[in-house]
Design an enzyme around this catalytic site. Structure first.
Site, PDB file in Angstrom:
ATOM      1  N   SER A  78       0.834  -1.203   0.000  1.00 43.90           N
ATOM      2  CA  SER A  78       0.000   0.000   0.000  1.00 43.90           C
ATOM      3  C   SER A  78       0.876   1.263   0.000  1.00 43.90           C
ATOM      4  O   SER A  78       1.650   1.477  -0.940  1.00 43.90           O
ATOM      5  CB  SER A  78      -0.965  -0.043   1.189  1.00 43.90           C
ATOM      6  OG  SER A  78      -2.033   0.852   1.011  1.00 43.90           O
ATOM      7  N   ASP A 205     -10.083  -6.136  -3.908  1.00 44.67           N
ATOM      8  CA  ASP A 205      -9.564  -4.953  -3.222  1.00 44.67           C
ATOM      9  C   ASP A 205     -10.374  -3.716  -3.609  1.00 44.67           C
ATOM     10  O   ASP A 205     -10.452  -3.357  -4.784  1.00 44.67           O
ATOM     11  CB  ASP A 205      -8.093  -4.758  -3.603  1.00 44.67           C
ATOM     12  CG  ASP A 205      -7.370  -3.772  -2.711  1.00 44.67           C
ATOM     13  OD1 ASP A 205      -8.026  -2.952  -2.041  1.00 44.67           O
ATOM     14  OD2 ASP A 205      -6.124  -3.815  -2.685  1.00 44.67           O
ATOM     15  N   HIS A 233      -7.305  -6.225   0.319  1.00 49.77           N
ATOM     16  CA  HIS A 233      -6.153  -5.321   0.338  1.00 49.77           C
ATOM     17  C   HIS A 233      -4.925  -5.908   1.034  1.00 49.77           C
ATOM     18  O   HIS A 233      -3.852  -5.312   0.996  1.00 49.77           O
ATOM     19  CB  HIS A 233      -6.554  -4.008   1.025  1.00 49.77           C
ATOM     20  CG  HIS A 233      -5.614  -2.876   0.781  1.00 49.77           C
ATOM     21  ND1 HIS A 233      -5.352  -2.368  -0.484  1.00 49.77           N
ATOM     22  CD2 HIS A 233      -4.862  -2.128   1.640  1.00 49.77           C
ATOM     23  CE1 HIS A 233      -4.498  -1.369  -0.386  1.00 49.77           C
ATOM     24  NE2 HIS A 233      -4.175  -1.208   0.883  1.00 49.77           N
TER      25      HIS A 233
END
Length: 254
Positions: A78, A205, A233
């Site tokens: 991320s 996601d 995610h």
């Protein structure tokens, strides 16, 4: 910065996502450490690493780069993926390979056309809620990361358990970190990355749509793409065994 090192062998640096800390990697770090020297980093302003001045993507990259004055392989999840990608762009001689996990070069864009996706409204909403109830906002953000995952309950539980293991983050650092997600746009620079790249993403996601992974695969010259079916995610948590198999095979080649 706070850095924990495990194992021996070629150096691998792990970079976590926004509002989290390096303990999020615990479920895979020991497995990687059987073959590699694994460095678990708390990014500036996160966990046990205080922010020395205002947070920015360039400041995070500079801090990580200073901590590792030798070539390494980098895994970024991320926000950590954005830091890792920017590091590979600015210091190509330092990053031997790059693994991006559920990350985006532009969290506001879902495709090569620059179309806004659901993350645009989500980030704006979290920025506003952060000022009113930052702890509740972080918990809602974690729930969103797991939403749609086949193992959503277990992923949520694990992320919540890791959230404050290295201390509570400051509201300023959280706000500045969210601004990095809002403002970062590396799309025009991704073609500059010339090291091998592994992309591991989930098809469910909602924060980093799978279209991002396919767009990245079209831009990079040496790329391996693995889409985990049923993952959201955090595929390294929900699909640990498959994630590790792909990750270890990639690291071994590079």
């Amino acid at each position: 910065m706070w850095i924990e090192t495990r194992g021996q062998g070629p150096d691998v640096v792990l970079l976590h996502g926004w509002a989290m800390n390096s303990t999020v990697w615990n479920s895979i770090a020991d497995a990687l450490a059987q073959e590699y020297c694994v460095h678990l980093v708390d990014l500036p302003g996160h966990g046990a690493s205080p922010a020395e001045g205002p947070l920015s993507l360039s400041a995070m990259v500079a801090a990580v780069d200073a901590a590792f004055p030798w070539p390494v392989q980098v895994i970024g999840w991320s926000l950590g993926g954005a830091v890792a990608a920017a590091w590979a762009i600015s210091q190509p001689q330092k990053v031997k390979s790059l693994s991006l996990i559920a990350s985006s070069p532009c969290f506001y864009a879902a495709s090569r056309l620059g179309q806004r996706d659901a993350s645009h409204g989500i980030l704006a909403q979290f920025a506003e809620q952060l000022q009113q109830d930052w702890q509740g906002t972080l918990k809602r953000f974690i729930s969103l990361q797991a939403m749609g995952d086949a193992s959503a309950r277990a992923v949520t539980k694990e992320l919540l358990a890791d959230l404050f293991k290295h201390g509570e983050p400051s509201l300023t650092a959280l706000s500045e970190g969210l601004a990095i997600l809002r403002d970062t746009d590396l799309r025009a620079q991704m073609r500059q990355i010339d090291c091998p790249v592994l992309l591991q993403y989930g098809d469910r996601d909602t924060l980093t749509p799978v279209a991002v992974a396919h767009w990245l695969a079209s831009q990079l010259s040496d790329v391996t793409l693995d889409i985990h079916q049923g993952a959201a995610h955090a595929p390294f948590l929900s699909h640990r065994d498959a994630f590790l198999a792909t990750q270890l095979a990639f690291l071994a080649k590079n």
